[in-house]
Design an enzyme around this catalytic site. Structure first.
Site, PDB file in Angstrom:
ATOM      1  N   LYS A   1       0.798  -1.013  -0.009  1.00  0.00           N
ATOM      2  CA  LYS A   1       0.117  -0.175  -0.043  1.00  0.00           C
ATOM      3  C   LYS A   1       0.884   1.267  -0.124  1.00  0.00           C
ATOM      4  O   LYS A   1       0.447   2.433  -0.206  1.00  0.00           O
ATOM      5  CB  LYS A   1      -0.899  -0.014   1.083  1.00  0.00           C
ATOM      6  CG  LYS A   1      -1.996  -1.126   1.007  1.00  0.00           C
ATOM      7  CD  LYS A   1      -2.674  -1.287  -0.032  1.00  0.00           C
ATOM      8  CE  LYS A   1      -3.449  -0.054  -0.271  1.00  0.00           C
ATOM      9  NZ  LYS A   1      -4.609  -0.133  -1.485  1.00  0.00           N
TER      10      LYS A   1
ATOM     11  N   SER B   1      -3.146 -12.473   3.372  1.00  0.00           N
ATOM     12  CA  SER B   1      -3.449 -12.142   2.183  1.00  0.00           C
ATOM     13  C   SER B   1      -2.481 -12.777   1.036  1.00  0.00           C
ATOM     14  O   SER B   1      -2.685 -13.087  -0.047  1.00  0.00           O
ATOM     15  CB  SER B   1      -3.652 -10.839   1.791  1.00  0.00           C
ATOM     16  OG  SER B   1      -2.709 -10.031   1.894  1.00  0.00           O
TER      17      SER B   1
HETATM   18  N1  PMP Z   1      -3.516  -7.543   1.141  1.00  0.00           N
HETATM   19  C1  PMP Z   1      -3.529  -6.755   2.444  1.00  0.00           C
HETATM   20  C2  PMP Z   1      -2.762  -7.360   3.509  1.00  0.00           C
HETATM   21  C3  PMP Z   1      -3.877  -5.297   2.354  1.00  0.00           C
HETATM   22  O1  PMP Z   1      -4.016  -4.402   3.294  1.00  0.00           O
HETATM   23  C4  PMP Z   1      -4.405  -4.824   1.118  1.00  0.00           C
HETATM   24  C5  PMP Z   1      -4.864  -3.453   1.146  1.00  0.00           C
HETATM   25  N2  PMP Z   1      -6.285  -3.529   1.645  1.00  0.00           N
HETATM   26  C6  PMP Z   1      -4.557  -5.710  -0.023  1.00  0.00           C
HETATM   27  C7  PMP Z   1      -4.013  -6.956   0.032  1.00  0.00           C
HETATM   28  C8  PMP Z   1      -5.077  -5.468  -1.268  1.00  0.00           C
HETATM   29  O2  PMP Z   1      -4.588  -4.097  -2.035  1.00  0.00           O
HETATM   30  P1  PMP Z   1      -5.252  -3.208  -3.073  1.00  0.00           P
HETATM   31  O3  PMP Z   1      -5.953  -2.166  -2.154  1.00  0.00           O
HETATM   32  O4  PMP Z   1      -4.310  -2.819  -3.708  1.00  0.00           O
HETATM   33  O5  PMP Z   1      -6.527  -3.991  -3.605  1.00  0.00           O
END
Ligand code: PMP
Length: 301
Positions: free
Chosen positions: A41, A258
């Site tokens: 991010k 994630s």
């Molecule tokens: N994984 C994690 C741990 C995140 O914090 C985020 C952002 N909320 C994402 C994936 C996804 O990223 P994006 O906002 O670019 O879709």
């Protein structure tokens, strides 16, 4: 070197042991915890804040305010410190303890929102506060700000193309704001329209894959383009946890949930692909952000 230059140009790591389960398919992953504040991010936060300064909307005396599941908030907090702006983050109360602590370390103010309303509740609360006093606040509005996905169009997508020598065949990642998926997929498809963009989805609306959204049951980000994914791969939380454990125990990569979901989805996708395919995914952040989670204490079967 300027501290802001510590964002982007992350390494692309081949997941050798996990790829060895496949028939000539290679899984590679962008190590995004290498960014300044420790997550993917940073790219979007830097782009949105610099654009705010350039357009005159973010100027001395203003406070940065936005909703975040944690990682964007940490990126704003660190960048706000560097650029000289106070930061207020709206965060679902059930966000991980580590992320709240890191926000406190950075000196950011945190407003906790109803956990049952997850990221939608945080978004609506931040929106109401920002709109009530636009002279006081700069609201990047990460779910609806094109600078978010463009950071990946101008960065992540170009890097992946160059780091694979143009050989990438599939890009697969989960979606929070969908900035990473949208910008990277758009750029890669411009280089080669045959590259497939695959979106990862939590298998159910209630899930533990923090930072990602179940699109069908939540508010859609303004720039989310439903026609962009060539296909979807679903991952359940337990499988994401198990792969997160495997990544540190087999590949030496200590990453968040994630990231585990992304690699599990890449592995499931890879099983359906012909030899020679190169699947690129994203390791969004570091495992230290999830130390208090119970799932680390389990073993895989
Ligand atoms: N994984 C994690 C741990 C995140 O914090 C985020 C952002 N909320 C994402 C994936 C996804 O990223 P994006 O906002 O670019 O879709």
């Amino acid at each position: 070197m300027n501290v802001l230059d510590l964002i982007g140009n992350t390494p692309l790591v081949e997941l050798k042991k996990i790829s060895s389960e496949l028939n000539g398919v290679s899984i590679r992953a962008k190590a995004e915890s290498r960014n300044l504040s420790g997550s993917v991010k940073d790219r979007a936060a830097k782009a949105m804040l610099l654009e705010g300064i350039e357009s005159g909307k973010l100027r001395p005396g203003k406070t940065i305010i936005d909703a975040s599941s944690g990682n964007t908030g940490i990126a704003y907090a660190i960048l706000g410190a560097v650029l000289g702006y106070p930061v207020i983050i709206y965060l679902p109360a059930n966000a991980g303890r580590e992320r709240k602590t890191i926000l406190a370390c950075c000196g950011a103010a945190v407003v906790e929102t109803n956990p049952l309303e997850s990221s939608d509740g945080a978004f609506l609360s931040a929106k109401a506060a920002a709109e009530a006093d636009p002279d006081k606040y700069f609201w990047p509005n990460q779910y609806n700000n094109d600078a978010n996905w463009k950071a990946h169009y101008n960065g992540t997508g170009v890097e992946i193309w160059e780091q694979t020598g143009g050989k990438v065949t599939h890009f697969i990642t989960g979606m929070g704001t969908s900035g990473t998926f949208t910008g990277t997929s758009r750029r890669l498809k411009e280089y080669n329209p045959r590259i497939e963009a695959v979106a990862v989805q939590p298998a159910s609306p209630f899930h533990g894959i923090e930072g990602t959204k179940h699109m069908a049951s939540t508010l859609k980000p303004g720039f989310y383009d439903e026609t962009l994914p060539d296909r979807f791969v679903e991952v359940n939380t337990e499988a994401a946890y198990a792969m997160t454990r495997r990544l540190i125990r087999e590949e030496g990569l200590f990453v968040g949930i994630s990231s585990g979901a992304n690699v599990q989805a890449a592995l499931d996708l890879g099983r359906t692909l012909p030899p020679g395919s190169i699947v690129v995914t994203v390791l969004c952040d570091n495992g230290f952000r999830y130390l208090s989670e119970e799932f680390w204490w389990l073993n895989n079967d």
